[in-house]
Design an enzyme around this catalytic site. Sequence first.
Site, mmCIF file in Angstrom:
data_model
loop_
_atom_site.group_PDB
_atom_site.id
_atom_site.type_symbol
_atom_site.label_atom_id
_atom_site.label_comp_id
_atom_site.label_asym_id
_atom_site.label_seq_id
_atom_site.Cartn_x
_atom_site.Cartn_y
_atom_site.Cartn_z
ATOM 1 N N TYR A 256 0.333 2.275 13.218
ATOM 2 C CA TYR A 256 0.552 3.096 12.056
ATOM 3 C C TYR A 256 0.584 4.549 12.835
ATOM 4 O O TYR A 256 -0.539 5.055 13.202
ATOM 5 C CB TYR A 256 -0.207 3.087 10.958
ATOM 6 N N HIS B 222 0.881 -1.192 0.159
ATOM 7 C CA HIS B 222 -0.068 -0.052 0.154
ATOM 8 C C HIS B 222 0.801 1.316 -0.011
ATOM 9 O O HIS B 222 1.941 1.349 0.810
ATOM 10 C CB HIS B 222 -0.980 0.013 1.469
#
Length: 197
Positions: A132, A62
């Site tokens: 994240y 991604h």
Amino acid sequence: MIITETRVRDAYRITPEPIPDHRGSLYESLRYETLRRATGHAIEIRQVNHTVNRRNTLRGIHGTTVPPGQGKIVTCVRGAARTMVVDLRVGSPTFGGHDVVGQDAESGVAVYLPDGLGLGYVALADDTCMNYLYTREYTPGMIIDIDALDPGLGLPWNLTEPPVRSERDAAAPSLAEAAAAGTLPGYEQCLRAYPAM
């Protein structure tokens, strides 16, 4: 902490230096000024996400469109993962190149990826949790998906069985297909988007 550039230009491995005592240990996982000096980027965190994964889950690759871009710092806070950093920037000296980073809760190793770089990982244990820290908030339509099993990338996942993947990840284009479709960011475009010191 020790900050070293990976084989992918502008991506960094952040290795904390634990201070042990009779209770366990303490380490700094992020210090703004140290990271700014090492990377040349003034990084501000705008969003925090977690994923929880069963063993053999493969997420990615991604990246994000530029603009708006979305740099990230990724840490494994429970379990373990084999993480791939992939350069998605057309025109970059390391375009299509990758590096492998072993991440687990015990080591606290993190990866910093500015705009234009892609990330994927395979969970090596049940209940693997990845944290994240994002430099921008998520905007619908900003995610770029690349097939993590693209033979052209040749990523060394070391899989012993078919991975668990989302339908979206399994249907993602190869790097060459994404480049031909014009969906990947340009190297110079990304350099201009990096947060200034």
